[in-house]
Scaffold this motif. Sequence first.
Motif, PDB file in Angstrom:
ATOM      1  N   LEU A  90       0.822  -1.207   0.000  1.00 47.10           N
ATOM      2  CA  LEU A  90       0.000   0.000   0.000  1.00 47.10           C
ATOM      3  C   LEU A  90       0.858   1.259   0.000  1.00 47.10           C
ATOM      4  N   SER A  91       1.985   1.235   0.698  1.00 45.22           N
ATOM      5  CA  SER A  91       2.884   2.388   0.726  1.00 45.22           C
ATOM      6  C   SER A  91       3.447   2.677  -0.661  1.00 45.22           C
ATOM      7  N   SER A  92       3.852   1.619  -1.368  1.00 49.51           N
ATOM      8  CA  SER A  92       4.392   1.811  -2.718  1.00 49.51           C
ATOM      9  C   SER A  92       3.342   2.413  -3.638  1.00 49.51           C
ATOM     10  N   THR A  93       2.130   1.894  -3.562  1.00 51.80           N
ATOM     11  CA  THR A  93       1.064   2.415  -4.414  1.00 51.80           C
ATOM     12  C   THR A  93       0.707   3.842  -4.025  1.00 51.80           C
ATOM     13  N   ALA A  94       0.620   4.126  -2.739  1.00 52.03           N
ATOM     14  CA  ALA A  94       0.296   5.486  -2.293  1.00 52.03           C
ATOM     15  C   ALA A  94       1.357   6.482  -2.757  1.00 52.03           C
ATOM     16  N   SER A  95       2.628   6.108  -2.644  1.00 52.27           N
ATOM     17  CA  SER A  95       3.709   7.003  -3.077  1.00 52.27           C
ATOM     18  C   SER A  95       3.684   7.215  -4.585  1.00 52.27           C
ATOM     19  N   ALA A  96       3.435   6.151  -5.341  1.00 51.33           N
ATOM     20  CA  ALA A  96       3.373   6.264  -6.799  1.00 51.33           C
ATOM     21  C   ALA A  96       2.194   7.125  -7.231  1.00 51.33           C
ATOM     22  N   VAL A  97       1.057   6.964  -6.576  1.00 53.68           N
ATOM     23  CA  VAL A  97      -0.122   7.768  -6.901  1.00 53.68           C
ATOM     24  C   VAL A  97       0.138   9.236  -6.592  1.00 53.68           C
ATOM     25  N   ARG A  98       0.759   9.509  -5.457  1.00 57.55           N
ATOM     26  CA  ARG A  98       1.094  10.900  -5.124  1.00 57.55           C
ATOM     27  C   ARG A  98       2.014  11.499  -6.185  1.00 57.55           C
ATOM     28  N   GLU A  99       3.013  10.720  -6.599  1.00 59.53           N
ATOM     29  CA  GLU A  99       3.954  11.200  -7.609  1.00 59.53           C
ATOM     30  C   GLU A  99       3.251  11.463  -8.940  1.00 59.53           C
ATOM     31  N   LEU A 100       2.400  10.551  -9.358  1.00 60.51           N
ATOM     32  CA  LEU A 100       1.695  10.703 -10.636  1.00 60.51           C
ATOM     33  C   LEU A 100       0.734  11.883 -10.624  1.00 60.51           C
ATOM     34  N   CYS A 101       0.170  12.181  -9.487  1.00 53.80           N
ATOM     35  CA  CYS A 101      -0.786  13.284  -9.387  1.00 53.80           C
ATOM     36  C   CYS A 101      -0.114  14.617  -9.081  1.00 53.80           C
ATOM     37  N   GLY A 102       1.208  14.604  -8.961  1.00 47.79           N
ATOM     38  CA  GLY A 102       1.927  15.847  -8.697  1.00 47.79           C
ATOM     39  C   GLY A 102       1.788  16.325  -7.269  1.00 47.79           C
ATOM     40  N   ASN A 103       1.514  15.412  -6.372  1.00 48.56           N
ATOM     41  CA  ASN A 103       1.383  15.728  -4.949  1.00 48.56           C
ATOM     42  C   ASN A 103       2.399  14.910  -4.175  1.00 48.56           C
ATOM     43  N   PRO A 104       3.674  15.260  -4.281  1.00 48.48           N
ATOM     44  CA  PRO A 104       4.686  14.417  -3.640  1.00 48.48           C
ATOM     45  C   PRO A 104       4.425  14.291  -2.146  1.00 48.48           C
ATOM     46  N   GLY A 105       4.703  13.109  -1.667  1.00 45.10           N
ATOM     47  CA  GLY A 105       4.446  12.837  -0.253  1.00 45.10           C
ATOM     48  C   GLY A 105       5.716  12.724   0.528  1.00 45.10           C
ATOM     49  N   VAL A 106       5.860  11.623   1.163  1.00 46.21           N
ATOM     50  CA  VAL A 106       6.946  11.356   2.087  1.00 46.21           C
ATOM     51  C   VAL A 106       8.246  11.151   1.315  1.00 46.21           C
ATOM     52  N   GLY A 108      11.856   9.625   0.720  1.00 46.64           N
ATOM     53  CA  GLY A 108      12.299   8.270   1.009  1.00 46.64           C
ATOM     54  C   GLY A 108      13.678   8.197   1.610  1.00 46.64           C
ATOM     55  N   GLY A 109      14.599   7.744   0.809  1.00 47.12           N
ATOM     56  CA  GLY A 109      15.939   7.540   1.311  1.00 47.12           C
ATOM     57  C   GLY A 109      16.341   6.080   1.276  1.00 47.12           C
ATOM     58  N   SER A 110      15.386   5.179   0.995  1.00 42.51           N
ATOM     59  CA  SER A 110      15.705   3.764   0.867  1.00 42.51           C
ATOM     60  C   SER A 110      15.329   3.322  -0.546  1.00 42.51           C
ATOM     61  N   TRP A 111      15.832   2.160  -0.934  1.00 43.24           N
ATOM     62  CA  TRP A 111      15.570   1.667  -2.279  1.00 43.24           C
ATOM     63  C   TRP A 111      14.080   1.535  -2.540  1.00 43.24           C
ATOM     64  N   ILE A 112      13.357   0.983  -1.593  1.00 43.78           N
ATOM     65  CA  ILE A 112      11.930   0.724  -1.774  1.00 43.78           C
ATOM     66  C   ILE A 112      11.139   2.014  -1.952  1.00 43.78           C
ATOM     67  N   THR A 113      11.492   3.047  -1.216  1.00 42.90           N
ATOM     68  CA  THR A 113      10.762   4.313  -1.352  1.00 42.90           C
ATOM     69  C   THR A 113      11.184   5.087  -2.597  1.00 42.90           C
ATOM     70  N   ASP A 114      12.430   4.907  -3.005  1.00 41.84           N
ATOM     71  CA  ASP A 114      12.900   5.584  -4.216  1.00 41.84           C
ATOM     72  C   ASP A 114      12.377   4.939  -5.489  1.00 41.84           C
ATOM     73  N   ASN A 115      11.875   3.718  -5.412  1.00 40.97           N
ATOM     74  CA  ASN A 115      11.358   2.995  -6.569  1.00 40.97           C
ATOM     75  C   ASN A 115       9.883   2.655  -6.393  1.00 40.97           C
ATOM     76  N   ALA A 116       9.134   3.596  -5.868  1.00 41.37           N
ATOM     77  CA  ALA A 116       7.718   3.361  -5.569  1.00 41.37           C
ATOM     78  C   ALA A 116       6.925   3.016  -6.825  1.00 41.37           C
ATOM     79  N   MET A 117       7.214   3.663  -7.937  1.00 36.52           N
ATOM     80  CA  MET A 117       6.466   3.399  -9.164  1.00 36.52           C
ATOM     81  C   MET A 117       6.663   1.942  -9.613  1.00 36.52           C
ATOM     82  N   LEU A 118       7.892   1.495  -9.603  1.00 35.58           N
ATOM     83  CA  LEU A 118       8.191   0.112  -9.966  1.00 35.58           C
ATOM     84  C   LEU A 118       7.491  -0.856  -9.011  1.00 35.58           C
TER      85      LEU A 118
END
Length: 144
Positions: A90-106, A108-118
């Motif tokens: 859910l975190s990956s999807t939430a981060s990717a959705v925020r990025e796609l909608c132009g509403n950046p969220g949290v 990251g700093g880790s591999w998983i958060t930096d590759n939320a879209m993937l």
Amino acid sequence: QLIVMVSCGLIVGWRWNDGLGRALIAFGLLLLLRFAVIWVGVYLGLILKTPESVSGLSILIWPFGMLSSAFVSPQNMPRALEIFANWNPLSSTASAVRELCGNPGVAGGSWITDNAMLMAIAWPVALIAVFMPFSIRAYRSLGS
């Protein structure tokens, strides 16, 4: 449910800032995750024997929603919960959705958060690949 969620968001002032096309991709990611989670639910519903055990299982769903970046930054959580939240689909999807909608969220700093879209694509595909065959096998064994 997605229409209700988007409508409520628009009423309270949420907007997609990077165009309708990217917003539609974001909605697609949400639907993909939903489709994957449905297969998990189908499998669990098929292997559990009583209606009471199925309803009791719903309590286990809450931590996945609460321990994600959907509501709170994982960086504000204790380290073990932060790791769980970062690796939560859910975190990956939430981060990717925020990025796609132009509403950046949290941040990251880790591999998983930096590759939320993937990961917003990889998690649901993995869940479907695992739970769809399990569900089909469990359904076929009901007649035996």
